[in-house]
Write an enzyme that holds these catalytic residues in place. Sequence first.
Site, PDB file in Angstrom:
ATOM      1  CD  GLU A 166      -2.936  -1.065   2.369  1.00  0.00           C
ATOM      2  OE1 GLU A 166      -3.067  -0.001   2.990  1.00  0.00           O
ATOM      3  OE2 GLU A 166      -3.577  -2.083   2.645  1.00  0.00           O
ATOM      4  CD  GLU A 352      -3.463  -5.730   4.163  1.00  0.00           C
ATOM      5  OE1 GLU A 352      -4.289  -4.885   4.548  1.00  0.00           O
ATOM      6  OE2 GLU A 352      -2.230  -5.550   4.198  1.00  0.00           O
TER       7      GLU A 352
HETATM    8  O1  IFM Z   1      -4.077  -2.740   9.278  1.00  0.00           O
HETATM    9  C1  IFM Z   1      -4.058  -2.292   7.966  1.00  0.00           C
HETATM   10  C2  IFM Z   1      -2.865  -2.866   7.223  1.00  0.00           C
HETATM   11  O2  IFM Z   1      -1.666  -2.569   7.855  1.00  0.00           O
HETATM   12  C3  IFM Z   1      -2.799  -2.319   5.826  1.00  0.00           C
HETATM   13  N1  IFM Z   1      -4.059  -2.472   5.161  1.00  0.00           N
HETATM   14  C4  IFM Z   1      -5.259  -2.068   5.843  1.00  0.00           C
HETATM   15  C5  IFM Z   1      -5.300  -2.687   7.228  1.00  0.00           C
HETATM   16  C6  IFM Z   1      -6.593  -2.273   7.954  1.00  0.00           C
HETATM   17  O3  IFM Z   1      -6.670  -0.896   8.060  1.00  0.00           O
END
Ligand code: IFM
Length: 470
Positions: A166, A352
């Site tokens: 990200e 994710e």
């Molecule tokens: O916890 C975060 C993660 O570190 C990166 N993506 C989003 C998750 C939830 O906010």
Amino acid sequence: MRSDGFPDDFVWGCSTSSYQVEGAVDEDGRGVSIWDTFSHTKGKIRDGSNGDVACDSYHRFEDDTELLERLGVNAYRFSIAWPRIQPNGKGRANQKGIDHYSRLVDGLLEKGIEPWPTLYHWDLPQTLQDAGGWPERDTAYRFADYADIMFRALESRVHHWVSVNEPWCSAFLGYRDGEHAPGLHDARLAHRAVHHLLLAHGLSNEIFRQTGMEGEFGIVINPVCRRPAQDTEAHRQAARRASLEQTNLWLDPVFGRGYPQEYVQACGAEMPVLDGDLELIAKPVDFVGVNYYEENCVEPCPQGPDNPLGYRIVPTTLPKTAMGWDVVPEGLRRLLVWISNEWKPKALYVTENGAAFVDIPSRSAGEEGENSEATRGIGSQSAARQVRIHDTERIAYLRGHIDACREAIAQGVPLKGYFVWSLLDNFEWSWGYSMKFGLTAVDADTQARLPKDSFEFYRAVIDAAQDARI
Ligand code: IFM
């Protein structure tokens, strides 16, 4: 295709990241990261907490590996803390740091779980930030050296590598919005950071290929495909513009199109591109990782200095997670289909997906629904055994999004795997420990791990997928 819609070799995994779970910030030669500094700065973290101890996974990685085995996943996505490997972000490697990840990788492999390390999930060595951080070109070269160290250290044991996680958050939340470390408010620096994060990705991709290692290398982004609030051309154009910063700004250069000119011009972005950079950034990747949590609805509004892309998010009445994020499983399918059609990656993974909800522990026999533990947490190992967390909202969230993956595959998306965020309740950045995304609760006092009902749900999904194998 099998009856359940998932291919035999589909990857079922779970994700965490170093600063969010490891703790042990002063151990075995680890240097200071920008998140240590930021979380210890008064007022930056909503509940005043930090990652000093977190889930203590640095010491308890064997427990975590056992949890993963119980869950039945075939992959674990974790991140490597750069300051454990190079405490000052440059120079000789710290063997103790390497040994830690080496043990973790071996422990996973022994249990048949594939390690998926991410090289950068936001914990930049503080000394590099002191020298300017991601807005400085040198940080990308330092990253390449660090990546090289890790490739060589884990070479034959790791087959899927992620460069950066990200990068939009690192660049914009970190350097423009002040919400993440290092907490700055400067759009010019954020755009410089964008380019150097991508350069870091490209340089490490090149080194990966030069090593001749077997395996796959990719990048993980948090793209958006915003939805027009109304079915008009003006709304559709606003939704398109609203997706540029988180999606096209990253995927266009990675897939050889350079930076999206519409974005660059509207935002007056000065990208510090030197000769050869765009070619490096566009070196082919084996996969793109998509982190998806929500989908926003937008409408047009006048473009101007405060709103260069001319859109505004429209509040909806859709169900929300504790983060206030709209629950839109269908949005995951839309996003995957868009990325697949527009950039044609060889493979996509949902790296994710998950949700924070307020978890109310309840005692098993006779005290169902009793929630006095809710604010205190789970007191001890034995108490943890009697307590259950019936997180039905999280189960519904996961079910909906797994269905969306199935539908995306049916529509021809080369989706190869799905990772839940997260294995554990952990340090949710500027939210501290107040937001819980885990399939497993973690007692802050004893560090006891308590699998929630969603853990059992995900285990059943994976079991069913194994049973459906042809
Ligand atoms: O916890 C975060 C993660 O570190 C990166 N993506 C989003 C998750 C939830 O906010």
